[in-house]
Scaffold this active site. Sequence first.
Site, mmCIF file in Angstrom:
data_model
loop_
_atom_site.group_PDB
_atom_site.id
_atom_site.type_symbol
_atom_site.label_atom_id
_atom_site.label_comp_id
_atom_site.label_asym_id
_atom_site.label_seq_id
_atom_site.Cartn_x
_atom_site.Cartn_y
_atom_site.Cartn_z
ATOM 1 C CD1 TRP A 37 -2.482 -2.083 1.504
ATOM 2 C CD2 TRP A 37 -3.082 -0.844 -0.252
ATOM 3 N NE1 TRP A 37 -3.555 -2.699 0.903
ATOM 4 C CE2 TRP A 37 -3.939 -1.967 -0.169
ATOM 5 C CE3 TRP A 37 -3.276 0.071 -1.295
ATOM 6 C CZ2 TRP A 37 -4.978 -2.189 -1.087
ATOM 7 C CZ3 TRP A 37 -4.306 -0.151 -2.207
ATOM 8 C CH2 TRP A 37 -5.140 -1.267 -2.098
ATOM 9 C CG ASP A 39 -3.110 4.386 4.816
ATOM 10 O OD1 ASP A 39 -4.103 4.100 5.517
ATOM 11 O OD2 ASP A 39 -2.939 3.911 3.667
ATOM 12 C CE LYS A 48 -8.326 -3.043 3.559
ATOM 13 N NZ LYS A 48 -7.412 -2.048 2.973
HETATM 14 C C1 LIG Z 1 -6.828 -1.374 1.724
HETATM 15 C C2 LIG Z 1 -5.842 -0.281 1.953
HETATM 16 C C3 LIG Z 1 -5.763 0.866 1.109
HETATM 17 C C4 LIG Z 1 -6.655 1.050 -0.104
HETATM 18 O O1 LIG Z 1 -7.819 1.645 0.275
HETATM 19 P P1 LIG Z 1 -9.016 2.078 -0.717
HETATM 20 O O2 LIG Z 1 -10.046 2.580 0.232
HETATM 21 O O3 LIG Z 1 -9.422 0.866 -1.467
HETATM 22 O O4 LIG Z 1 -8.489 3.148 -1.582
HETATM 23 C C5 LIG Z 1 -4.853 1.841 1.449
HETATM 24 N N1 LIG Z 1 -4.057 1.735 2.533
HETATM 25 C C6 LIG Z 1 -4.100 0.660 3.343
HETATM 26 C C7 LIG Z 1 -3.197 0.582 4.539
HETATM 27 C C8 LIG Z 1 -4.990 -0.376 3.081
HETATM 28 O O5 LIG Z 1 -5.034 -1.449 3.896
#
Ligand SMILES: *Cc1c(COP(=O)(O)O)cnc(C)c1O
Length: 367
Positions: free
Chosen positions: A109, A178, A202
């Site tokens: 990511w 993030d 998530k």
């Molecule tokens: C799943 C994930 C993403 C992607 O997220 P989207 O909402 O599909 O854009 C980005 N960063 C992390 C850490 C993730 O686990």
Amino acid sequence: MSRGFDFANLHNFSAGPGVLPQKVLKQLSEAVLEVPGVGMSVLGISHRSDWFSEVVDECSQHIRVLMGLDEDWAVLFLQGGATQQFSQVPEHFLRGQTEPADYLRTGYWSSKSLPQAELCGPVRCLWDGAEQGFSSLPDQSLQWNPRAPYLHYISNETVEGLQFAFVPGLDEVPRVCDMSSDFLSRPVDADRFSLIYAHAQKNLGPAGVTIVLVRRSWVQGRGLHLPDFLRYDAQIKANSILNTPPVLAIYTVLLVLRWLRHEVGGLQSMAQINERKVALVHEVLARYSEQIHMHSSAGCRSRMNVVFRFEDATIQQLFFHEALNAGFHGLEGHRSIGGVRISLYNAMTIDAVQNLADFMAGFFQKS
Ligand SMILES: *Cc1c(COP(=O)(O)O)cnc(C)c1O
């Protein structure tokens, strides 16, 4: 052989969209017909209603309490997922800068975040774990740039199962993190960050809404070249209701936040429960360690996503097959690295993890 949707929902070990509390699913199914006290479907209530402003305010309030945010912090509910933040952050804080932002490339990511930042300004990749197949994380001994406009990193690499056990970087450089896959899974010292983002799907709700926590003092005067929709200050002014927001997704987040505060008892308790869950899985894996290969090195293993592969690919296929037959869903690893990934998000119960651990022990024993 199906064991019913209750069992399936409780034993959803997928990395995302992730498991949600059983109680929240029930409340949601009722709310599709009638939100208590409102008398109509959550799908038909106006986003301009007082009811919905209160939903947004209550969500913000729960997040403020859980994360210990002071008044300088704004809490936003945006669209576009975490992916949009890969661009929205550098558009605000890197565009026009001459000093490079520091980025940590620790997995799948964060690898996606760098090219998006490079479209906006200079980027320095301070750590690149690609050569070791993203199997470990840096420590605090990197050559941090004290003049960097910000440091960007991902607290939990969802694909590889790597999680920072400390807050990297210098306190004088704004930190952007993030936290999509470990947001509200453990206490965080928000004072050490300037911007935190996490999409809901998530650990917190369904896809469609992304929580962005940002310091008002940092946002001021930034991103003036952007359309309103992409400007943090415009979204702050509109209280996240600049255009039609994903009402259902935000309402679900509210139900999850209430559960987290009032039933789990906050982040300290949540972290303890999460530690117990991951320990149950690791106990089994340690007992049968000769049959498997752990993806990440000890010390940076994620409490949210446990990633490993079987030494024997045929046995691994059999594992997926038997696990699914037994009602355990979502165990396949990410398509980029394969193997097994067991995701243990907040709503995954200790009992469900115990069931999986027992199943795994039985499987290993006969293999
Ligand atoms: C799943 C994930 C993403 C992607 O997220 P989207 O909402 O599909 O854009 C980005 N960063 C992390 C850490 C993730 O686990």
